[in-house]
Design a protein around this motif. Sequence first.
Motif, PDB file in Angstrom:
ATOM      1  N   ALA A  48     -14.941  17.223 -51.467  1.00  0.00           N
ATOM      2  CA  ALA A  48     -15.327  18.295 -50.532  1.00  0.00           C
ATOM      3  C   ALA A  48     -16.738  18.078 -49.989  1.00  0.00           C
ATOM      4  CB  ALA A  48     -15.215  19.656 -51.236  1.00  0.00           C
ATOM      5  N   HIS A  84     -18.592  15.238 -50.012  1.00  0.00           N
ATOM      6  CA  HIS A  84     -18.684  14.005 -49.245  1.00  0.00           C
ATOM      7  C   HIS A  84     -18.074  14.183 -47.852  1.00  0.00           C
ATOM      8  CE1 HIS A  84     -18.689   9.714 -48.463  1.00  0.00           C
ATOM      9  NE2 HIS A  84     -17.388   9.780 -48.179  1.00  0.00           N
ATOM     10  N   ALA A  85     -16.878  14.778 -47.821  1.00  0.00           N
ATOM     11  CA  ALA A  85     -16.168  14.917 -46.542  1.00  0.00           C
ATOM     12  C   ALA A  85     -16.896  15.859 -45.585  1.00  0.00           C
ATOM     13  CB  ALA A  85     -14.737  15.410 -46.813  1.00  0.00           C
ATOM     14  N   ARG A 109     -20.001  14.185 -44.201  1.00  0.00           N
ATOM     15  CA  ARG A 109     -19.678  13.126 -43.247  1.00  0.00           C
ATOM     16  C   ARG A 109     -19.216  13.723 -41.905  1.00  0.00           C
ATOM     17  NH1 ARG A 109     -20.212   8.101 -42.210  1.00  0.00           N
ATOM     18  NH2 ARG A 109     -18.061   7.340 -42.266  1.00  0.00           N
ATOM     19  N   LEU A 110     -18.486  14.846 -42.030  1.00  0.00           N
ATOM     20  CA  LEU A 110     -17.921  15.440 -40.813  1.00  0.00           C
ATOM     21  C   LEU A 110     -18.997  16.107 -39.931  1.00  0.00           C
ATOM     22  CD1 LEU A 110     -14.577  16.897 -42.205  1.00  0.00           C
ATOM     23  CD2 LEU A 110     -14.836  15.163 -40.397  1.00  0.00           C
ATOM     24  N   THR A 161     -21.363  14.766 -38.705  1.00  0.00           N
ATOM     25  CA  THR A 161     -21.708  13.872 -37.605  1.00  0.00           C
ATOM     26  C   THR A 161     -20.621  13.824 -36.549  1.00  0.00           C
ATOM     27  OG1 THR A 161     -20.741  11.992 -38.769  1.00  0.00           O
ATOM     28  CG2 THR A 161     -23.067  12.420 -39.163  1.00  0.00           C
ATOM     29  N   ALA A 162     -19.475  14.453 -36.878  1.00  0.00           N
ATOM     30  CA  ALA A 162     -18.364  14.411 -35.919  1.00  0.00           C
ATOM     31  C   ALA A 162     -18.563  15.447 -34.805  1.00  0.00           C
ATOM     32  CB  ALA A 162     -17.046  14.659 -36.659  1.00  0.00           C
ATOM     33  N   ASN A 163     -17.673  15.316 -33.856  1.00  0.00           N
ATOM     34  CA  ASN A 163     -17.780  16.202 -32.701  1.00  0.00           C
ATOM     35  C   ASN A 163     -17.163  17.548 -33.058  1.00  0.00           C
ATOM     36  OD1 ASN A 163     -18.149  17.190 -30.165  1.00  0.00           O
ATOM     37  ND2 ASN A 163     -16.341  16.147 -29.286  1.00  0.00           N
ATOM     38  N   ILE A 164     -17.982  18.455 -33.722  1.00  0.00           N
ATOM     39  CA  ILE A 164     -17.456  19.720 -34.204  1.00  0.00           C
ATOM     40  C   ILE A 164     -18.235  20.873 -33.637  1.00  0.00           C
ATOM     41  CG2 ILE A 164     -16.475  18.856 -36.385  1.00  0.00           C
ATOM     42  CD1 ILE A 164     -19.116  19.662 -37.713  1.00  0.00           C
ATOM     43  N   GLU A 194     -17.786  25.409 -37.110  1.00  0.00           N
ATOM     44  CA  GLU A 194     -17.269  24.450 -38.089  1.00  0.00           C
ATOM     45  C   GLU A 194     -18.411  23.826 -38.883  1.00  0.00           C
ATOM     46  OE1 GLU A 194     -13.209  23.080 -35.673  1.00  0.00           O
ATOM     47  OE2 GLU A 194     -15.120  22.078 -35.281  1.00  0.00           O
ATOM     48  N   LEU A 241     -18.722  23.807 -42.873  1.00  0.00           N
ATOM     49  CA  LEU A 241     -18.851  22.563 -43.654  1.00  0.00           C
ATOM     50  C   LEU A 241     -20.061  22.615 -44.585  1.00  0.00           C
ATOM     51  CD1 LEU A 241     -17.880  19.841 -41.012  1.00  0.00           C
ATOM     52  CD2 LEU A 241     -16.615  20.496 -43.060  1.00  0.00           C
TER      53      LEU A 241
END
Lengths: 124, 763
Positions: B546, B548-549, B552-553, B555-558, B562, B566
Motif C-alpha cells: 500500500a 509503496h504503490a 509511486r502513484l 507521480t502519475a497523472n492523478i 486522489e 494516496l
Amino acid sequence: MPTVLVVDDEADLRTVTELALRVVGGFRVLLASDGATGVELARSAQPDLILLDVMMPGESGVSVLARLLADPLTSGIPVAFMTARAHGEEMVRLRALGARDVIAKPFDPMELADRVRPLCRSHA
Amino acid sequence: MIFAPRPANDAQRILEVEHLEPATPEDLAAYDTLVKMATELLDVPIAFVSIITRDEQTFPSIKGLDFVAYPRDTGFCAHTILQDRPMIVDDTQRDMRFFDHPAVTGPPNIRFYAGVPLLGPTGQPIGTFCALDSQPHTFEPRKLAILELLAQQVAAVISTRRLLAEAERARFELNDLLENAEDLVLSVAGDGRLLYVNRRWRESLGYTDFTQLASLEFVALEHRGTFATALDRLAAGEPITTLETVFIAKGNRRILVEGSISARRQHGQFVAMRGIFRDVTARRAAEMTRLAFFEHSPDVACILNLEDFSVRTVNAAGRRILAPMLNAQDPFAAVHPDDVATIRTAATGLREGKPLSRLQLRLRDDVEVWRTLLLHAIADMDNACVYVSGLDITDRRKVEEMAETLATFFDNVPALIGIIDLIDGEIHYVSRNAAANAFFQYTGDVGGLRAADVGNQSDDQLAFWVKTYEEAERTEQPVTIEVRTHGRWLRVTVSRVRTAATRRFCYIAEDITERKRADAERMEADRVKTEFIGTVSHEIRTPLTAIHASLRLLTANISEEERRELLGIAQSHTARLSRLVNDVLDFQRLDAGQALLHLKPVTTQGVISRAVDLVMPLANEAGIELLVHSSGKLAFVADEDRLVQVLVNLISNALKYAVGGTRVDVTAESAGNTVRFAVTDNGAGIAESDLARLFQRFVRLGESETRRSGGTGLGLAISKALVEQHGGTMGATSVPGKTTFWFEVPTSQNGAPTGPVGEPPRP
C-alpha cells in the motif's frame, strides 16, 4: 479497452491497484472485496482478466479460482494471482492450479499495467 | 536142645556185620575154594562159610547142604560165636545141647560139627567157618589146625575187601575234589610233560588227551623259559611258591593264570611239580581296562599317602595339571594364596575321615595362568591313602564368567531383549530380559512358554511378529521396524540365530516413544515458526504494498483528490507497519521470556481509569456505551503500563468486534489472592471452537475488519503473555448476548522479576 476485475479484501490495496490499472494503464477496472462478489461480477461483467488476491478471509483466492474454472461462464477468463507470500514454491503451486501468472506484492504500480496487458483475453 | 544165649557185645557185632563190604564174585570164588579144601582135607562131606546177622544165618559158600539161610538161634553156630576158639562136637547125640536138635534127629542127621568163629576187621565175630559130617569124628589136632588156617583165609578175604573198598572211597573223594575244583590243577614232571591235569584244566584248555602234549607245549612260548626255570629251581629245592604264566589252550587261546606251585619228592628225589592255578584273564583284562581309564582320563586322578600326602599313583592328566604342585619343594607354593587355607583345612578333614567335595582350587600352571580345579577326595583309613579326583574347570569357569557377564548385561540394558524359537509357525519363548518382562508386564520366567499362552499380545500382533521373523530368515538380514504396541513406540531389530539347532531368533527393541514425541514437538515448533515467519512476511508486505504503490502513484497523472487519498493510505499503512513491527518485537520478547516487568504498587481504579481514557474516543465513535464497575480501590503490585495495555486491548476488541453490541462493561474485583478484571459485551457471541484459537498469534475473526481497524492479530496473544508473566491467567467465555474476556493477576509479586523495562510501555 480491456476490463480488469480486481478481487482483494484490503480496501487500500484495491484503491492503489485500481489507480495503477486505470490511470497508468488505461484499463477499465471492476472491484470486489471478497470471493463471492468477485465471482458474481465475473459472470455478469465478463472481464478480460481477473487479478485475484490469495489470502482473503472467508473464501480464499485458491477456492475462488476453482469456482471460476469450474463455471463455463467464467472458465475462459484469464486469472492472475496477487500474493504477499510470493516465494518460489508457492508461485509454482499457484501456477499449477490454473493461474496465468502470479504477481508478487509489493508490486510496482507504474509497471503493473504493462505486466498484465498480455494476460488479457483478446477480443479479436 | 539148648539155645545159645545172645552175647553181651551182640549190638556191636551186628553193626560190624551190617558194615561188611558185599562179597564180590572173586570173594565168593575164594570162599568156594576154601570150602572145597575143607571137605577134602578134613575128609567131611559138609563145609561152609556163614555170616550170622541179627536173626539169621546166611551162607555165602556151602558144600554138602543146600541151605541158603537158617534161623540164627536154632543153629549150632550161634554157640560158636560165643567163644574165641573153635567149637568141636565129636558126636552130637552125646551133647546135651544138640542131641534132640531136628538136624540131628532128622535129615541131614548131623553127628559131627567143627566151627571156627570168623572175626571181622574190628575183631567182632561175624560168622563161622565150619566142617560137618553125619558120622561122629574124633577130630585130631592136625585137622583142627587146618580148619583154623582155612578160616583165617576166609577172614583175610573179608578184611582185604574192606580195605580195598576204603581205599577206593578215599581215591574217589580226592578225585572228586580235584575234578570239581574251580582251579586248574596239574602235575608236571621234571621233563616238562604233564602227569596229571584236572577236569577244569582239561575243559579250559580243551585238549582231549593231555598225555599227547609235548614238553611244556601247554605253556605260551614266551613263558616256557620262566616255567622251565621254575621247574629247575623247585627241583633244586628252592622255595618258590607262586608262578604267573600263560597257558595256551587249543586254538591258540591264551589263558593268563597265577597260582601256587610246590615240589613232590619221593625218597628225597624231585618227581614232579604240583601246581594249582587260577584263570585271571578276565580279572586282569578288567584291571587293564580300569587302569587305562585311570591313566587316560581327562580328569585328574591320583592316590596319595594319608600321612604326608605324597603321591602313590597319579594319572597322565594329574601329572600334567598337578605338575607345579608335585614337583615343587613346597606343594602349596603353586596354590593361589586365597586357596591355601582352604586346602589345608580340607587336608586336616581328610585325615579325620571327612570326604572333600567340590573344592575349588586354583593352581598356577607352568605358563603362570591360574587353572581352576574342582576337587573330590576321600580317605581310605585302612590303606592309609587318599583317592583324589579333580576336574579342570578353567575353561568352564571362563565360559561361566562370560555367561554371567552377558547375563548381567542382558538383564541391565534398558533395551528389550528376547530370544525365541519358531516351532510350527508359533513363537515359543526361550528367554527374555528384565526390561522386556517389565515392558510386557510379566513376572516370572517365560522360558519354554508358548507366546500365545503367555498372553498380553493379540493373535494379530503375534502373527505380525511371526511374519517379521520369517522375513529376517528369508532375507538372511536383520530386520528393523518401528511399531506401536502397549501404548509405546518400539524400534525393533530381529535377527536369525544361525548357529542354533532350532529356528531361533533374537530381538532387541528400544523404546523410542520419547524420541518420537520430541521429534513431533520439534517438527510442530518448526512448523509454527515457519508459519509465523510466513504470516509476518505477509502482514508486512500488505502495508508495504500500500505504501509503496501509493507513493509511486503520486507521480502519475492523478487528481488532487486522489493524491490526498494516496497520502492518507501511505500514512495509515506506515502507522500500521510500525505497530506491527512493535507488536512482533514485543511478542517475541515476551515469548522468549526476555521482557521485564516494572513492578510497583497499583490500584484497580488507576489501571481502569487510564485504560478507559484511552478507549473512550473509540467507544464514542462506535456509539457503544462503556460502563465501569469497580468494587473500591483494590491495591496490588503489578506493571501498571502493561496491565493498561492488556485492558485497552480487551476493551477495543469488544468495541470493534462485538457484532450488534450496544454496551461494554468493565469490572475489577478481588478474588482471593488475585485481582480479576473482566470485559463483557452484549454482542452476538463467539463460537466455542473459536474461543480457544483467539489467543493464538495472527488469529483473527472477521479478518478484513481487523485490518481496517488497524489490528495486527497479535493483541490477544501479547495480552495473554503479559498476564502470564504476572503469574496470572487469561480466558474467555461466550454465549449469545454475553461474551466475557477476563484475566486475573496475583495481588503480590513475590519472586517475580522486577527492574527496568526493556521497552517503554505503549497504550
